[in-house]
Design an enzyme around this catalytic site. Structure first.
Site, PDB file in Angstrom:
ATOM      1  CE  LYS A 111      -4.192  -1.840   0.374  1.00 60.11           C
ATOM      2  NZ  LYS A 111      -5.225  -1.670  -0.666  1.00 60.11           N
ATOM      3  CE  LYS A 194      -6.782 -12.080  -7.038  1.00 59.23           C
ATOM      4  NZ  LYS A 194      -6.875 -12.634  -5.681  1.00 59.23           N
ATOM      5  CE  LYS A 197     -15.179  -5.170  -6.265  1.00 61.74           C
ATOM      6  NZ  LYS A 197     -15.492  -4.977  -4.852  1.00 61.74           N
TER       7      LYS A 197
END
Length: 332
Positions: A111, A194, A197
Site C-alpha cells: 500500500k 485474475k 476491480k
C-alpha cells in the site's frame, strides 16, 4: 458448530470472481457452520470515500450478498460499523501490536508503494482491525486466499499474545478455510491475472451487469491472432477465456471450441459470442434477484437489523469478558 468469519470491503459491485470464488461456497457454509459475513465499511475508510459513495457501495454489497443466496436467518449478515464493539476491541489490541511487526506486513508495504501520499495509521494497523473482526466472534475458520495468509498469522499472534499477557486461554486460533478442494480461478478479461476491480471496469463481469453490457465486455476481451500450429499451448489471454467457459458453459461446448482451437479452426468471434450467451444465462438468476431486492428497502433494512442484532450479541459478550480479563471493571 465452528464459527466462520468473512468480510468484504465496501468498494463497489461484486464480480464473477467474488461469486464463484467465495459467495457460492458461503451459501453452502451457512447450513453447516455458525457464519458471520460482514461488509467492512470501516476498513474502506483508509481510502477516504465520500459519504455518498460509502453508503451506496455498502448497500450494493448487501443487496448482492442477499441475491447470491445468503440467508439472514441462517447467517449473520451485518455492516461492520453497526457493531461498535469491533472498534473497542481494535483499541485494546492496538496496545499489544508492535510497530515493527506492523511495518513488516506485506500488505502495508504494498500500500505504501502504491499510495505514498496516503500512508495513514489505519493502513498501518489494518491487520489489527482484521484480527478483531475475527476474534470478536471467536472465529476459527476464515475463507481467504493466499494473499491474506499473513493477516491470519498476525491474527493468531495477537490472540495468543493477549492470552499470554493475561494468563488466560481465551482467544482461539483461526486458520484459512477452503470449503471446496476444487478452487475455481476466475480470470479477468484484460488478458492476464485474475478478475479484479483494480484492473478497471473492462476486466470484470459484475453480477449486476445487464446482458448487453456482458456481451460487449466479452466481445472486447483480449485474444491473439489465433493458433498457427495444431495442439499448441494457448497464450494466457486465450486460456483465460477458456477458463471462463469452463465455469459457465456445458462440457460439450468447451470440448467443441477446444477441438476447433487445436485444429487451428477456431473463430474467436463465434467463440466469444457463445461465451457471452452462456455468461448471460449463468448470471441471469442472480441479476434478476439483484433487481428485485434493490427495490425492496424494507427487506434490506430487516436483514441488516437482524444481522446487527445477532452480531452485537456475540460481540458484546466478547467485550464484556475481555474487559473483565484486562481489569477494566466499574468501581461504582
Amino acid at each position: 458448530m465452528e464459527t466462520v468469519v468473512s468480510g468484504i470491503r465496501s468498494t463497489g459491485k461484486l464480480h464473477l470472481g467474488n461469486y464463484y470464488g467465495a459467495l457460492k461456497n458461503f451459501v453452502k457454509m451457512q447450513d453447516e457452520y455458525n457464519c458471520f459475513f460482514f461488509i467492512a465499511d470501516l476498513h474502506s475508510l483508509t481510502t477516504h470515500p465520500t459519504p455518498q459513495d460509502l453508503t451506496h457501495t455498502v448497500r450494493n454489497v448487501v443487496v448482492e450478498y442477499l441475491a447470491a443466496g445468503l440467508d439472514p436467518e441462517k447467517s449473520t449478515i451485518y455492516v461492520q460499523s453497526d457493531v461498535p464493539e469491533v472498534a473497542e476491541l481494535y483499541l485494546y489490541m492496538n496496545m499489544n501490536a508492535y510497530l515493527g511487526e506492523l511495518e513488516r506486513s506485506t500488505a502495508f508495504k504494498d500500500k505504501v508503494r502504491a499510495n505514498p501520499d496516503n500512508v495513514n495509521a489505519g493502513l498501518l494497523t489494518y491487520p489489527v482491525l482484521m484480527a478483531c473482526d475475527i476474534l470478536i466472534h471467536h472465529g476459527t475458520k476464515v475463507p481467504v486466499g493466499k494473499d491474506q495468509e499473513q493477516h491470519l498469522e498476525m491474527t493468531r499472534t495477537f490472540g495468543n499474545r493477549f492470552n499470554r499477557l493475561y494468563n488466560v486461554d481465551y482467544f482461539k486460533e483461526s486458520f484459512a478455510f477452503t470449503y471446496s478442494d476444487k478452487l475455481i480461478k476466475i480470470p479477468g478479461l484484460s488478458g492476464q491475472g485474475k478478475m479484479g476491480k483494480s484492473n478497471g471496469e473492462a476486466d470484470c463481469i459484475y453480477l449486476a451487469d445487464p446482458a448487453d453490457v456482458i456481451r460487449k465486455k466479452i466481445m472486447r476481451a483480449v485474444t491473439d491472432a489465433g493458433p498457427t500450429e495444431q495442439n499448441q499451448e494457448k497464450p494466457e489471454a486465450v486460456q483465460n477465456l477458456f477458463d471462463l467457459m469452463k465455469v459457465v458453459s456445458t462440457a460439450d461446448t468447451l470440448t467443441h471450441f477446444d477441438e476447433l482451437y487445436n485444429k487451428c479452426e477456431i473463430r474467436y468471434g463465434d467463440f466469444k459470442k457463445q461465451l457471452a450467451e452462456d455468461m448471460v444465462l449463468a448470471t441471469n438468476d442472480v441479476r434478476s434477484r439483484i433487481e428485485e431486492i434493490n427495490k425492496d428497502d424494507a427487506y434490506i433494512a430487516k436483514a441488516l437489523k437482524l444481522g446487527a442484532e445477532k452480531a452485537a450479541a456475540s460481540a458484546q459478550k466478547t467485550i464484556k469478558e475481555v474487559r473483565e480479563i484486562i481489569g477494566l471493571n466499574k468501581l461504582y
